[in-house]
Design an enzyme around this catalytic site. Structure first.
Site, PDB file in Angstrom:
ATOM      1  CG  HIS A 155      19.162  18.463  44.633  1.00  0.00           C
ATOM      2  ND1 HIS A 155      19.916  17.723  45.508  1.00  0.00           N
ATOM      3  CD2 HIS A 155      19.051  17.711  43.524  1.00  0.00           C
ATOM      4  CE1 HIS A 155      20.235  16.574  44.946  1.00  0.00           C
ATOM      5  NE2 HIS A 155      19.724  16.541  43.739  1.00  0.00           N
ATOM      6  CG  ASP A 157      21.167  17.171  40.306  1.00  0.00           C
ATOM      7  OD1 ASP A 157      21.547  16.450  41.239  1.00  0.00           O
ATOM      8  OD2 ASP A 157      19.988  17.228  39.929  1.00  0.00           O
ATOM      9  CG  ASP A 163      18.462  12.970  43.812  1.00  0.00           C
ATOM     10  OD1 ASP A 163      17.434  12.267  43.865  1.00  0.00           O
ATOM     11  OD2 ASP A 163      18.927  13.392  42.743  1.00  0.00           O
ATOM     12  CG  HIS A 174      23.507  12.066  43.093  1.00  0.00           C
ATOM     13  ND1 HIS A 174      23.884  13.068  43.947  1.00  0.00           N
ATOM     14  CD2 HIS A 174      22.382  12.511  42.493  1.00  0.00           C
ATOM     15  CE1 HIS A 174      23.018  14.063  43.871  1.00  0.00           C
ATOM     16  NE2 HIS A 174      22.101  13.744  42.984  1.00  0.00           N
TER      17      HIS A 174
END
Length: 1017
Positions: free
Chosen positions: A257, A259, A369, A575
């Site tokens: 994950h 980001d 997410d 996001h």
């Protein structure tokens, strides 16, 4: 007296912890470090903490008697970095990610040097509290002992996770038997030397002097006892597993994950990507059972620029099926705020990039997410070749538990994708491999009767890192444990293929409509500058493409693709960027990048306007060229940066016009007559034209809006009330708005009498000013000639923390639901709070408009850069500003602009002109001065029949023509017609990846999106 189960487990955990003192048999310190070229002693603090630093150590070699497979490089250097091991014999450079969870690395048997590119940051981008060279050593690891420690720890975790299960006693007993079989050293001096760094010994006032720096490792019968303990565990676990076989199954996928930006800037993400994927490549090569997935085409594009050799390694593992690029999108975007065309481009450019780079497109949309999902998404996913969808974010909802884990998600148009989520309390999508995550995830799975397996993504994330070697080893060990779900690594697409088979046999429930997250509602408003720039960039890119296509249809050349500019916009839809939930540096960079996109789109638009002007203007007399880049006909209403005869000069040095002329969809008109569309007037207490009369109150609100056409009052109370609410959520400051926010608010009233600043003949306006603590809000309330739209051009100069500012409009409308624009359509939501599901929607998303209507009449609230709304009873409200203090302490500080508007209309929202007015507010007519002797019109493309919205009119990405994307916006059914100039033809219908999929078809179902090629004959 017998110990309780919990006491026995505590005893086992302590004994396992004791064993860790003998894990390293021998070690050799690395002490010749250089920090940015200058010497730095082992144990010393960094002399500088800012920016990217470089550590280097000259060649070292493991001791000759150390087996290569048991030797590790162990580092804790004070931050996160990219570690490079450089063999001295000219062997290949090997890279690893160095962070809090990845600190032990294999090394070659020959001498090697070490280089580290490092930043003084801890997990989640936090500044490292004390960056220094804490640990740097070569270590000979006692691998059998390390494995025994792992197995004992797993036994303790499994027994606790299985509390109440019959297998618990056997697990505890197996651990006790193994521990009691051990024969550890006990001689005082070497024992204390070994355990001196344990937590207990660190509490001792002063340790005995003369302790050995390198005390003896386990040897002889001590090591034999470790083997004996393993044998006992093998036998005991085998018996237990036979008595209590696995319950359920989990498909593990390694995951990081990563980001794209959050509590670190984009530049650090590029370094994180290299670190994360370097570590993943190493683990995948050394552990053949491991699989790993990584989404976001943008990550691989960065890697191509920053580390092409690493990308080549990644591509090899992709070809082997071990590393799974996933998601099909350019980034993992916010899926509530982007326009439909933005979501199309996420898929178009993402799938094209993955196909070009790795040879295949994706079948799974991977969005673990994101903060909710538009109901337009299923149709768009299917149009891009994706029929499977994954998230876990819905498990975060605070009020209602989402009822399904494996289900059909049905979108606005009826399209369906197979959706899966899992509920893992031990790390969520950053799962830990172990009994806790496995058992809880399986127990929480509500689709067991449909499919006997759940996904579980594992690895350290929210900043990269990914799985560790210990996780891989844990998965191997857990295969022998009783009563737990069976776990194995595999591919996500294979999981969905098996799930599809199960659903085909047993069926699955369906969820219709949006996937609303009952949390993180504040992300619809935080960082307003970013949101408004995002909206503008979306509209300007589409408009620039439209102008290029119109010029081509009018006889010009094929326009170039604007893909590079779209990439920048799509990146900033990530996001945590578009939602405004990142640090200050991220917001500043996003605003700068979006400004560049807007400027680039403006340059393209100017070039294409000039080209169109050359085709319609004859070179005599002052005139205006106006182009409508959308399908809805619009009045000729514009803000000019010059003055035209008959126009109304305004304070910025330009002028405005509002004439009776209409510019049809996709039409270019040359106009010389600037006669106003009707009368318009202003006084300090009123604005009025032929359609409406607006009464202004001294406090800055609207006392009345009288619709002359309908003969009715629009408001049920004072309109344009501005309220500031104390905005201090329990956690997730930039993300959340509490349901109780309205209990602590105050109205902001005008601090000076209204002032007339424009008095016609094209537009009238009154200026209002409000002050609040250290902040100021200035509004110009504007009314155009011939228009019922009342604009509120608002400038914030904000200097207060942790407030939510809302505009409220009580309306003389009674309706059980309100309509909100979403991607390629609308969503209807209740205006009541009958159920907990209704009540949880106290703040909801809307794009350019929200509308409240009763049969025959309605009122819309429009905006040009906000997304958070409320609809309660007869009140529509728009969230204008939030000022959270974390993770950006100065979010929304200073000056920013916004325009919102109130628009009363006859009929339903589409027939009443709401879409046209929203389009006009967000992307006004494109205008430029021309010299022309007469008025004329050019409409190279006409679309008639069923009212539609325009997604795109653009060049085909591979050249050879244009692409026309249309959508049905209100849920109607019918047919449209397309009229093209001579020499052009409507060619095949295509999917969203621009691949032909059939003959042209202009029949539309509710909310259907259709895409066609336009080609030269």
């Amino acid at each position: 007296m017998a110990l309780s189960i919990e006491q026995r487990l505590e005893w086992l955990a302590v004994r396992a912890g004791e064993l860790a003192a003998w894990r390293v048999r021998e070690h050799a310190a690395l002490s010749d470090w250089r920090f940015d070229g200058a010497p730095l002693a082992l144990g010393a603090a960094w002399p500088k903490r800012d920016g990217v630093r470089r550590l280097a150590h000259p060649e070292v070699a493991p001791r000759a008697h150390w087996p290569a497979e048991e030797t590790r490089l162990e580092l804790d250097l004070g931050g996160e970095g990219l570690l490079a091991v450089l063999p001295g014999d000219g062997g290949a450079r090997v890279q690893y990610g160095l962070d809090e969870e990845h600190r032990s690395f294999p090394v070659p048997p020959e001498p090697f040097a070490v280089e580290v590119e490092i930043v003084a940051r801890a997990a989640f981008g936090a500044p490292h509290p004390d960056p220094r060279l804490r640990v740097a050593q070569l270590a000979w690891i006692d691998l059998p002992l390390e494995r025994l420690i792992r197995r004992l720890e797993l036994a303790v975790l499994a027994a606790r996770a299985l509390t109440g299960h019959e297998a618990v006693e056997g697990l505890v007993h197996a651990g006790e038997r193994a521990v009691r079989a051990l024969r550890l050293p006990s001689a005082t001096h070497p024992y204390v030397s070994r355990v001196r760094d344990t937590p207990a010994m660190r509490l001792v006032w002063e340790l005995p002097p003369g302790l050995d720096a390198d005390p003896p490792a386990l040897a002889g019968e001590e090591r034999a006892s470790v083997a004996e303990a393993h044998g006992m565990l093998d036998a005991d676990l085998a018996a237990l597993r036979e008595a209590f076989p696995p319950v359920g199954a989990l498909l593990l996928t390694g995951h990081a994950h990563l980001d794209l930006a959050w509590r670190w800037p984009l530049a650090e993400t590029r370094r994180k990507a290299r670190r994360t994927l370097s570590g993943a490549v190493d683990l995948l090569r050394r552990h053949p059972e491991l699989t790993f997935n990584q989404s976001a085409a943008q990550v691989y594009a960065f890697l191509e620029e920053d580390d092409p050799a690493l990308l080549a390694d990644v591509a090899e593992l992709v070809a082997e099926g071990r590393l799974e690029p996933i998601g099909g999108m350019w980034v993992e975007p916010d899926c509530v705020m982007p326009a439909g065309e933005s979501l199309v481009r996420q898929l178009l450019y993402g799938q094209r990039a993955f196909g070009a780079r790795f040879g295949s497109e994706h079948t799974v949309c991977w969005l673990p997410d994101c903060f909710g999902f538009t109901p337009a998404l299923p149709q768009l996913l299917r149009g891009a070749g994706i029929e499977r969808f994954f998230t876990i974010k819905l498990t975060w909802s605070e009020t209602n538990r989402f009822p399904h884990d494996l289900f059909w998600w049905e979108g606005l148009d009826g399209s369906r994708v197979l959706a899966h989520l899992f509920d893992n309390p031990d790390g969520g999508y950053n799962g830990r491999v172990g009994p806790v995550a496995a058992l809880a995830t399986w127990r929480n799975d509500r689709a067991k009767a449909i499919h006997p397996e759940s996904l579980l993504s594992v690895g350290f994330g929210d900043g990269g890192g990914g799985p560790t070697e210990d996780m891989v080893e844990r998965a191997r060990e857990l295969a022998a444990f009783p009563a737990l779900p069976a776990q194995r690594f595999g591919r996500v697409d294979d999981f969905f293929a098996r799930a599809e088979q199960s659903v085909a046999e047993r069926g699955a429930p369906a969820w219709v409509g949006e996937l609303y997250l009952e949390l993180h509602r504040g992300t619809l408003t935080s960082q307003g500058r970013t949101k408004r720039a995002h909206r503008r960039a979306e509209r300007d890119l589409v408009a620039a493409e439209v102008l290029g296509a119109l010029a081509a249809l009018a006889g010009g050349e094929q326009p170039p693709s604007l893909e590079p500019h779209w990439h920048v916009l799509l990146r900033n839809q990530f996001h945590d960027i578009l939602p405004g939930s990142s640090i200050r540096e991220v917001a500043e960079e996003a605003e700068a990048e979006l400004a560049q996109v807007i400027a680039a789109a403006g340059d393209v638009a100017e070039e294409r306007l000039a080209e169109l002007a050359g085709r319609v203007a004859d070179g005599e007399g002052e005139a205006l060229l106006a182009v409508n880049p959308d399908l809805s006909p619009r009045p000729l209403r514009a803000h000019l940066h010059w003055t035209l005869p008959g126009s109304q000069p305004i304070a910025d040095g330009g002028a405005v016009i509002a004439t009776a002329s209409t510019v049809r969809g996709l039409e270019a008109v040359v106009v010389r007559d600037a006669t106003p569309a009707g009368a318009v007037s202003a006084s300090p207490d009123a604005l009025e034209n032929d359609l409406v009369r607006v009464a202004l109150a001294p406090d800055g609100t609207l006392d009345s809006v009288w619709d002359k056409r309908a003969g009715r009052e629009v408001l049920a109370g004072r309109g344009n009330q501005l309220w500031a609410y104390v905005d201090k959520p329990r956690e997730w400051d930039a993300w959340d708005i509490e349901a109780s926010y309205a209990e602590e608010g105050s109205e902001l009233v005008a601090s000076a009498p209204p002032e007339v600043i424009e008095a016609g003949p094209h537009r009238a306006a009154v200026r209002l000013e409000r002050t609040f603590r250290d902040s100021r809000i200035v509004q110009e309330v504007r009314l155009w000639a011939g228009s019922a739209r009342i604009d509120f051009a608002t400038r914030f100069d904000w200097h207060d923390r942790r407030f939510l500012v809302k505009a409220r409009f009580p309306l003389a409308i009674r309706a059980p639901s309100a309509t909100f624009e979403t991607a390629f359509g609308v969503v209807e939501r209740p205006t009541h709070r009958n159920t907990s599901w209704d009540a949880a929607r106290f703040e909801v998303a809307g794009h350019r408009f929200a509308d409240l209507a009763e049969p025959g009449y309605g009122v819309a609230l429009l905006n040009d850069g906000r997304y958070g709304h409320h609809a309660l009873g007869a009140e529509l409200g728009l969230s204008l500003l939030r000022s959270p203090a974390w993770p950006d302490p100065v979010a929304d500080e200073g000056v920013q602009d916004l325009v919102y508007a109130l628009y009363p209309h006859a009929g339903r929202w589409l027939e009443g002109g709401v879409l046209a007015e929203a389009e006009d507010l967000n992307r006004p007519l494109l205008v430029r001065p021309v010299a022309a002797g007469a008025e004329c019109r050019l409409r190279p493309l006409a679309i008639d029949g069923l009212p539609l919205g325009l997604g795109a009119l653009k060049p085909l990405e591979d050249g050879g023509g244009l692409l026309l994307r249309l959508y049905e916006p209100q849920g109607a059914r019918g047919a449209a017609s397309v009229e093209l100039p001579e020499g052009w033809a409507l060619d095949a219908e295509t999917d969203l990846l621009e691949r032909p999929r059939g003959a042209p078809d202009l029949g539309f179902g509710p909310f259907q999106v259709r895409t066609h090629r336009l080609v030269r004959r």
